[in-house]
Design a protein around this motif. Structure first.
Motif, mmCIF file in Angstrom:
data_model
loop_
_atom_site.group_PDB
_atom_site.id
_atom_site.type_symbol
_atom_site.label_atom_id
_atom_site.label_comp_id
_atom_site.label_asym_id
_atom_site.label_seq_id
_atom_site.Cartn_x
_atom_site.Cartn_y
_atom_site.Cartn_z
ATOM 1 N N UNK A 1 11.483 -0.828 -8.321
ATOM 2 C CA UNK A 1 11.836 0.238 -7.393
ATOM 3 C C UNK A 1 12.132 -0.326 -6.024
ATOM 4 N N UNK A 2 12.382 0.572 -5.090
ATOM 5 C CA UNK A 2 12.678 0.137 -3.727
ATOM 6 C C UNK A 2 12.734 1.310 -2.773
ATOM 7 N N UNK A 3 12.893 0.992 -1.501
ATOM 8 C CA UNK A 3 12.842 2.021 -0.470
ATOM 9 C C UNK A 3 14.136 2.262 0.259
ATOM 10 N N UNK A 4 15.248 1.716 -0.232
ATOM 11 C CA UNK A 4 16.540 1.906 0.434
ATOM 12 C C UNK A 4 16.999 3.351 0.373
ATOM 13 N N UNK A 5 16.529 4.076 -0.627
ATOM 14 C CA UNK A 5 17.013 5.439 -0.838
ATOM 15 C C UNK A 5 16.043 6.457 -0.250
ATOM 16 N N UNK B 1 7.610 3.002 8.786
ATOM 17 C CA UNK B 1 8.125 4.224 8.155
ATOM 18 C C UNK B 1 7.088 4.809 7.204
ATOM 19 N N UNK B 2 6.414 3.982 6.432
ATOM 20 C CA UNK B 2 5.352 4.498 5.569
ATOM 21 C C UNK B 2 4.269 5.190 6.402
ATOM 22 N N UNK B 3 3.953 4.621 7.580
ATOM 23 C CA UNK B 3 2.975 5.250 8.459
ATOM 24 C C UNK B 3 3.502 6.602 8.957
ATOM 25 N N UNK B 4 4.788 6.651 9.272
ATOM 26 C CA UNK B 4 5.420 7.906 9.697
ATOM 27 C C UNK B 4 5.324 8.960 8.597
ATOM 28 N N UNK C 1 0.833 -1.204 0.000
ATOM 29 C CA UNK C 1 0.000 0.000 0.000
ATOM 30 C C UNK C 1 0.867 1.254 0.000
ATOM 31 N N UNK C 2 1.958 1.228 0.762
ATOM 32 C CA UNK C 2 2.860 2.371 0.767
ATOM 33 C C UNK C 2 3.465 2.629 -0.591
ATOM 34 N N UNK C 3 3.901 1.567 -1.262
ATOM 35 C CA UNK C 3 4.471 1.725 -2.592
ATOM 36 C C UNK C 3 3.424 2.216 -3.595
ATOM 37 N N UNK C 4 2.196 1.757 -3.452
ATOM 38 C CA UNK C 4 1.147 2.194 -4.385
ATOM 39 C C UNK C 4 0.967 3.707 -4.352
ATOM 40 N N UNK C 5 1.106 4.299 -3.165
ATOM 41 C CA UNK C 5 1.008 5.757 -3.050
ATOM 42 C C UNK C 5 2.071 6.428 -3.904
#
Length: 387
Positions: A207-211, A279-282, A62-66
């Motif tokens: 994609x990804x969230x490391x960055x 983190x997505x919630x943050x 869900x976070x990535x979809x945003x």
């Protein structure tokens, strides 16, 4: 101090000049809550923890979809983009279409893997990444009936240049029956995206969230187009059997699940998903939306560019592209240096953390940095190259 910095006390972002935000941003303090929650769930539920872990995985989707701008996107998750890329490549019919088209500006995940495939007889065509303004058009011209896939970045990792015209490239690939794979790693969290709005509904997006998303390791994503249901990856883990639908016409064939689970792997460490979900919630709590993050990024990179210009350095020592507006770039400032690696090392000795790729020294700000910190970092560059 930037008010947001108080949420990153364990990374001490107010005390350090961390200009590697395009590579690894600091984690907010709440990320630790996610990691501890993962431990507590495992301690309480032991092997029954997977129900909670899969719920966290869905929060991550869900976070990535945003950030993909596609609420209904079908997503496969992986520890890194390489494992997702390999599963995707294994689903292509490289026997009848033994040709892959890419650029010479792709990140090492694509660069190395395609180079190795080329050693095994797959034809790999590398199109010059520069000029970026015409890259999509030139890639489209190379895609023919023997081309299994075109692989290109949304934002070039060395220079931060946005690649325009990907929607037109997607249309050209569709006409040829060629898959389009877009590496959006340097876009997610730095450049707002809308997969359908950009004409990429038929494309695969990595994609990804490391960055920029501050999720840490182990949080990568592959967005699937609608026709993914027709593909059967050869590299497939047993988690892809969950919800698998057998082929009534050919029951002897390996069955696959629908949606993102079709490209699932196998047993993994779910701790990264707990951290990412928190983190997505943050981000939601702090209203760090794609548009707001883009506004902050542009303001910061524009400031770095101005401060760099004020140094008035000789062109043969350090320079930057001044022909393209900052809106044509992603989330970092790329400075072409005579000795990028040496300057990077000298800056590190002064407490300024940057990195380099070839001839480019990269300054990657983050939303928790202050203007004063950006100014200090660029002043340090002036001292280093003038020493």
């Amino acid at each position: 101090m930037n008010d947001l910095a108080r949420h990153y006390s364990r990374f001490r972002v107010a005390e350090r000049l961390l200009l590697t935000g395009h590579s690894h941003q600091a984690w907010p303090d709440v990320a630790r809550e996610g990691q501890l929650e993962a431990f507590d769930d495992a301690a309480r539920d032991v092997d029954a923890k997977w129900a909670a872990a899969f719920a966290k995985a869905e929060e991550v989707r869900e976070g990535f979809r945003v950030f993909l701008g596609e609420p209904g996107a079908e997503l496969a998750l992986g520890a890194n983009t390489h494992e997702l890329l390999v599963r995707l490549l294994s689903a292509l019919d490289l026997r009848s279409r033994p040709r892959l088209v890419t650029t010479d500006g792709e990140f090492h995940t694509v660069r190395r893997q395609l180079a190795r495939l080329a050693e095994e007889g797959v034809e790999v065509v590398r199109v010059p990444a520069e000029p970026a303004g015409t890259l999509a058009e030139r890639l489209a011209a190379e895609a023919d009936d023997r081309t299994a896939a075109v692989l290109v970045s949304r934002v070039l990792f060395a220079t931060a240049r946005l690649v325009p015209g990907l929607g037109d490239l997607a249309a050209a690939c569709a006409r040829r029956g060629t898959e389009l794979v877009v590496d959006a790693y340097h876009a997610l969290g730095a450049v707002p995206m809308s997969v359908p709005g950009e004409g990429l509904a038929g494309a695969w997006v990595l994609g990804g969230g490391y960055k920029y998303l501050q999720l840490g390791e182990g949080n990568c994503v592959l967005r699937l187009p609608g026709h993914a249901r027709e593909l059967r990856p050869v590299v497939t883990g047993w988690f892809a059997e969950f919800g698998a639908l057998a082929d009534a016409g050919r029951p002897e064939r390996v069955a696959y699940a629908a949606g993102g689970d079709r490209f699932a792997g196998a047993t993994y460490d779910p701790t990264s998903h707990y951290r990412a979900a928190r983190v997505f919630r943050f981000f939601a709590e702090q209203h760090l939306t794609p548009l707001r993050l883009r506004d902050v990024s542009l303001r910061q990179t524009e400031r770095l560019a101005r401060r760099f210009d004020e140094l008035d350095l000789p062109e043969d020592v350090a320079t930057r592209d001044r022909d393209t507006p900052r809106s044509g770039y992603g989330g970092f400032l790329a400075v072409r240096c005579r000795d990028a690696a040496g300057v990077c090392a000298a800056l590190a000795e002064r407490g300024v953390h940057t990195d380099s790729r070839g001839d480019y020294l990269r300054f990657g700000p983050a939303p928790y940095l202050s203007d004063t910190q950006l100014d200090e970092a660029m002043a340090a560059l002036g001292d280093v190259v003038s020493a």
